[in-house]
Write a protein that holds these residues in place. Structure first.
Motif, PDB file in Angstrom:
ATOM      1  N   THR A  81      10.065   0.607  -1.517  1.00 55.95           N
ATOM      2  CA  THR A  81      10.779   1.701  -0.842  1.00 55.95           C
ATOM      3  C   THR A  81      12.099   2.050  -1.506  1.00 55.95           C
ATOM      4  O   THR A  81      12.648   3.126  -1.264  1.00 55.95           O
ATOM      5  CB  THR A  81      11.082   1.334   0.621  1.00 55.95           C
ATOM      6  OG1 THR A  81      11.999   0.226   0.655  1.00 55.95           O
ATOM      7  CG2 THR A  81       9.811   0.969   1.378  1.00 55.95           C
ATOM      8  N   GLY A  82      12.635   1.141  -2.321  1.00 60.09           N
ATOM      9  CA  GLY A  82      13.945   1.354  -2.918  1.00 60.09           C
ATOM     10  C   GLY A  82      15.087   0.983  -2.003  1.00 60.09           C
ATOM     11  O   GLY A  82      16.259   1.044  -2.408  1.00 60.09           O
ATOM     12  N   GLN A  83      14.792   0.577  -0.767  1.00 60.09           N
ATOM     13  CA  GLN A  83      15.830   0.235   0.191  1.00 60.09           C
ATOM     14  C   GLN A  83      16.331  -1.199  -0.013  1.00 60.09           C
ATOM     15  O   GLN A  83      15.586  -2.077  -0.435  1.00 60.09           O
ATOM     16  CB  GLN A  83      15.303   0.391   1.621  1.00 60.09           C
ATOM     17  CG  GLN A  83      14.836   1.797   1.965  1.00 60.09           C
ATOM     18  CD  GLN A  83      15.963   2.808   1.912  1.00 60.09           C
ATOM     19  OE1 GLN A  83      17.043   2.574   2.474  1.00 60.09           O
ATOM     20  NE2 GLN A  83      15.721   3.921   1.244  1.00 60.09           N
ATOM     21  N   ARG A  84      17.593  -1.402   0.316  1.00 57.57           N
ATOM     22  CA  ARG A  84      18.162  -2.745   0.258  1.00 57.57           C
ATOM     23  C   ARG A  84      17.735  -3.509   1.509  1.00 57.57           C
ATOM     24  O   ARG A  84      17.978  -3.072   2.627  1.00 57.57           O
ATOM     25  CB  ARG A  84      19.689  -2.682   0.180  1.00 57.57           C
ATOM     26  CG  ARG A  84      20.386  -4.017  -0.063  1.00 57.57           C
ATOM     27  CD  ARG A  84      21.898  -3.802  -0.049  1.00 57.57           C
ATOM     28  NE  ARG A  84      22.662  -4.953  -0.494  1.00 57.57           N
ATOM     29  CZ  ARG A  84      23.018  -5.971   0.263  1.00 57.57           C
ATOM     30  NH1 ARG A  84      22.664  -5.989   1.551  1.00 57.57           N
ATOM     31  NH2 ARG A  84      23.722  -6.974  -0.229  1.00 57.57           N
ATOM     32  N   ILE A  85      17.075  -4.641   1.320  1.00 53.86           N
ATOM     33  CA  ILE A  85      16.611  -5.442   2.446  1.00 53.86           C
ATOM     34  C   ILE A  85      17.080  -6.881   2.282  1.00 53.86           C
ATOM     35  O   ILE A  85      17.284  -7.352   1.165  1.00 53.86           O
ATOM     36  CB  ILE A  85      15.072  -5.411   2.585  1.00 53.86           C
ATOM     37  CG1 ILE A  85      14.399  -5.809   1.262  1.00 53.86           C
ATOM     38  CG2 ILE A  85      14.590  -4.040   3.036  1.00 53.86           C
ATOM     39  CD1 ILE A  85      12.885  -5.942   1.364  1.00 53.86           C
ATOM     40  N   THR A  86      17.267  -7.546   3.411  1.00 59.90           N
ATOM     41  CA  THR A  86      17.727  -8.931   3.401  1.00 59.90           C
ATOM     42  C   THR A  86      16.600  -9.867   3.824  1.00 59.90           C
ATOM     43  O   THR A  86      15.529  -9.430   4.261  1.00 59.90           O
ATOM     44  CB  THR A  86      18.944  -9.106   4.319  1.00 59.90           C
ATOM     45  OG1 THR A  86      18.631  -8.588   5.623  1.00 59.90           O
ATOM     46  CG2 THR A  86      20.147  -8.347   3.765  1.00 59.90           C
TER      47      THR A  86
ATOM     48  N   SER B 220       2.678  -5.276   5.312  1.00 58.90           N
ATOM     49  CA  SER B 220       1.650  -5.147   6.349  1.00 58.90           C
ATOM     50  C   SER B 220       0.875  -3.843   6.190  1.00 58.90           C
ATOM     51  O   SER B 220      -0.350  -3.811   6.359  1.00 58.90           O
ATOM     52  CB  SER B 220       2.296  -5.212   7.734  1.00 58.90           C
ATOM     53  OG  SER B 220       2.907  -6.471   7.948  1.00 58.90           O
ATOM     54  N   ALA B 221       1.586  -2.763   5.854  1.00 58.53           N
ATOM     55  CA  ALA B 221       0.922  -1.469   5.680  1.00 58.53           C
ATOM     56  C   ALA B 221      -0.057  -1.505   4.511  1.00 58.53           C
ATOM     57  O   ALA B 221      -1.141  -0.904   4.566  1.00 58.53           O
ATOM     58  CB  ALA B 221       1.960  -0.374   5.468  1.00 58.53           C
ATOM     59  N   LYS B 222       0.297  -2.198   3.453  1.00 57.60           N
ATOM     60  CA  LYS B 222      -0.563  -2.306   2.273  1.00 57.60           C
ATOM     61  C   LYS B 222      -1.819  -3.108   2.582  1.00 57.60           C
ATOM     62  O   LYS B 222      -2.929  -2.716   2.196  1.00 57.60           O
ATOM     63  CB  LYS B 222       0.210  -2.960   1.141  1.00 57.60           C
ATOM     64  CG  LYS B 222      -0.620  -3.309  -0.081  1.00 57.60           C
ATOM     65  CD  LYS B 222       0.266  -3.897  -1.157  1.00 57.60           C
ATOM     66  CE  LYS B 222      -0.543  -4.391  -2.338  1.00 57.60           C
ATOM     67  NZ  LYS B 222      -1.133  -5.729  -2.102  1.00 57.60           N
ATOM     68  N   GLY B 223      -1.674  -4.217   3.275  1.00 52.77           N
ATOM     69  CA  GLY B 223      -2.830  -5.040   3.612  1.00 52.77           C
ATOM     70  C   GLY B 223      -3.610  -5.471   2.391  1.00 52.77           C
ATOM     71  O   GLY B 223      -3.050  -5.954   1.408  1.00 52.77           O
TER      72      GLY B 223
ATOM     73  N   ARG C 170       7.300  -4.756   6.508  1.00 50.05           N
ATOM     74  CA  ARG C 170       6.499  -3.660   7.063  1.00 50.05           C
ATOM     75  C   ARG C 170       5.618  -3.025   5.994  1.00 50.05           C
ATOM     76  O   ARG C 170       4.461  -2.648   6.264  1.00 50.05           O
ATOM     77  CB  ARG C 170       7.413  -2.628   7.705  1.00 50.05           C
ATOM     78  CG  ARG C 170       8.114  -3.112   8.968  1.00 50.05           C
ATOM     79  CD  ARG C 170       9.227  -2.193   9.374  1.00 50.05           C
ATOM     80  NE  ARG C 170      10.286  -2.148   8.352  1.00 50.05           N
ATOM     81  CZ  ARG C 170      11.425  -1.476   8.502  1.00 50.05           C
ATOM     82  NH1 ARG C 170      11.653  -0.786   9.601  1.00 50.05           N
ATOM     83  NH2 ARG C 170      12.330  -1.489   7.533  1.00 50.05           N
ATOM     84  N   GLU C 171       6.152  -2.886   4.780  1.00 49.82           N
ATOM     85  CA  GLU C 171       5.345  -2.328   3.695  1.00 49.82           C
ATOM     86  C   GLU C 171       4.223  -3.279   3.310  1.00 49.82           C
ATOM     87  O   GLU C 171       3.102  -2.847   2.995  1.00 49.82           O
ATOM     88  CB  GLU C 171       6.231  -2.037   2.484  1.00 49.82           C
ATOM     89  CG  GLU C 171       7.234  -0.923   2.707  1.00 49.82           C
ATOM     90  CD  GLU C 171       6.561   0.392   3.031  1.00 49.82           C
ATOM     91  OE1 GLU C 171       5.658   0.799   2.281  1.00 49.82           O
ATOM     92  OE2 GLU C 171       6.935   1.009   4.046  1.00 49.82           O
TER      93      GLU C 171
ATOM     94  N   ILE D  26      12.029  -9.697   4.607  1.00 54.06           N
ATOM     95  CA  ILE D  26      11.308  -9.835   3.339  1.00 54.06           C
ATOM     96  C   ILE D  26      10.030 -10.650   3.518  1.00 54.06           C
ATOM     97  O   ILE D  26      10.014 -11.686   4.184  1.00 54.06           O
ATOM     98  CB  ILE D  26      12.210 -10.497   2.274  1.00 54.06           C
ATOM     99  CG1 ILE D  26      13.328  -9.529   1.857  1.00 54.06           C
ATOM    100  CG2 ILE D  26      11.399 -10.928   1.054  1.00 54.06           C
ATOM    101  CD1 ILE D  26      14.357 -10.144   0.934  1.00 54.06           C
ATOM    102  N   ALA D  27       8.961 -10.151   2.909  1.00 51.50           N
ATOM    103  CA  ALA D  27       7.713 -10.894   2.769  1.00 51.50           C
ATOM    104  C   ALA D  27       7.391 -11.001   1.282  1.00 51.50           C
ATOM    105  O   ALA D  27       7.897 -10.219   0.474  1.00 51.50           O
ATOM    106  CB  ALA D  27       6.580 -10.190   3.496  1.00 51.50           C
ATOM    107  N   VAL D  28       6.563 -11.953   0.912  1.00 46.74           N
ATOM    108  CA  VAL D  28       6.110 -12.072  -0.473  1.00 46.74           C
ATOM    109  C   VAL D  28       4.684 -11.532  -0.546  1.00 46.74           C
ATOM    110  O   VAL D  28       3.772 -12.050   0.114  1.00 46.74           O
ATOM    111  CB  VAL D  28       6.185 -13.523  -0.972  1.00 46.74           C
ATOM    112  CG1 VAL D  28       5.596 -13.635  -2.383  1.00 46.74           C
ATOM    113  CG2 VAL D  28       7.632 -14.013  -0.975  1.00 46.74           C
TER     114      VAL D  28
END
Length: 232
Positions: free
Chosen positions: A128-133, A180-183, A177-178, A137-139
């Motif tokens: 997404t390009g967003q800064r996340i902490t 999970s969306a990708k699956g 969230r991404e 975060i998921a791997v």
């Protein structure tokens, strides 16, 4: 309880023997005759190294869990081994922790874990390009484990599958969230909002490394994501 699918496995093996290892993108009569996109050199090279099939079949027997299924009460097959347990790594640090330590910024560790257990850090999410902490975060397995299973990993030994599941070439710290969306999707069903060319290059590189087949729709999606001149 062991689950056996002899007829299905035999038919899939026969299909692979007669088609998967012979088919190339130009051999499929169902592919549209419209002009192919002009793609980047990286994608052209990678596509030449992978087997392209009409579609990836769903192969029975995939189970990620390693415990007892709460509904059936049967032990799960755990076909890729216990999560984040790399048979090739002897550092004492699980794979997820090693990925976080390598990919996050301003990393902090739990005291007494020998710089293993990550407790804080951030990353610009490659999807997404967003800064996340850390808490978001998921791997992610870029080539999802289910996709890999169906694309050929069902034939591998348990150790080979465990090595694949822990290969850091295929792992990215991303937004939960991404992830999970990708699956279990391939590039034809899901692409990130940003960095699509980089994503498909990584996807194809892993597929080529492990000689996994890809669906023709995923080949086409990769070509669209990486036109000539696109940054890799």
């Amino acid at each position: 309880m062991k689950r056996r699918y002899p007829a299905m496995v035999a038919s899939i093996a026969a299909a692979m023997a007669t088609g998967w290892m012979m088919l190339s993108p130009g051999d499929d009569p169902t592919v549209s005759a419209s002009p192919a996109p002009v793609v980047s050199a990286n994608i052209s090279e990678l596509l030449s190294k992978v087997t392209v099939v009409d579609a990836i079949p769903q192969v029975p027997g995939y189970e990620r869990g390693c415990g007892i299924d709460k509904k059936t009460k049967f032990r799960e097959s755990c076909v890729f081994g216990p999560a984040w347990n790399d048979p090739l790594d002897h550092s004492g640090c699980d794979t997820r922790s090693r990925v976080l330590a390598a990919q996050l910024h301003d990393v902090q560790f739990k005291p007494g874990t020998r710089t293993c257990k990550v407790t804080a850090g951030w990353v610009h999410d490659p999807y997404t390009g967003q800064r996340i902490t850390l808490e978001d975060i998921a791997v992610d397995h870029v080539v999802a484990l289910r996709y890999a299973w169906d694309a050929g990993a069902w034939q591998w030994t348990p150790q080979q599958r465990a090595i694949f599941a822990n290969d850091t070439d295929n792992l990215l710290a991303v937004d939960t969230r991404e992830n999970s969306a990708k699956g279990d999707s391939g590039p034809s069903e899901w692409l990130p909002a940003t960095g699509q060319c980089s994503y498909v290059i990584r996807f194809l590189s892993v597929a080529a490394k492990y000689q996994l087949a890809i669906a023709d729709a995923d080949r086409h999606a990769a070509m669209i994501a990486c036109p000539a001149g696109a940054a890799s």
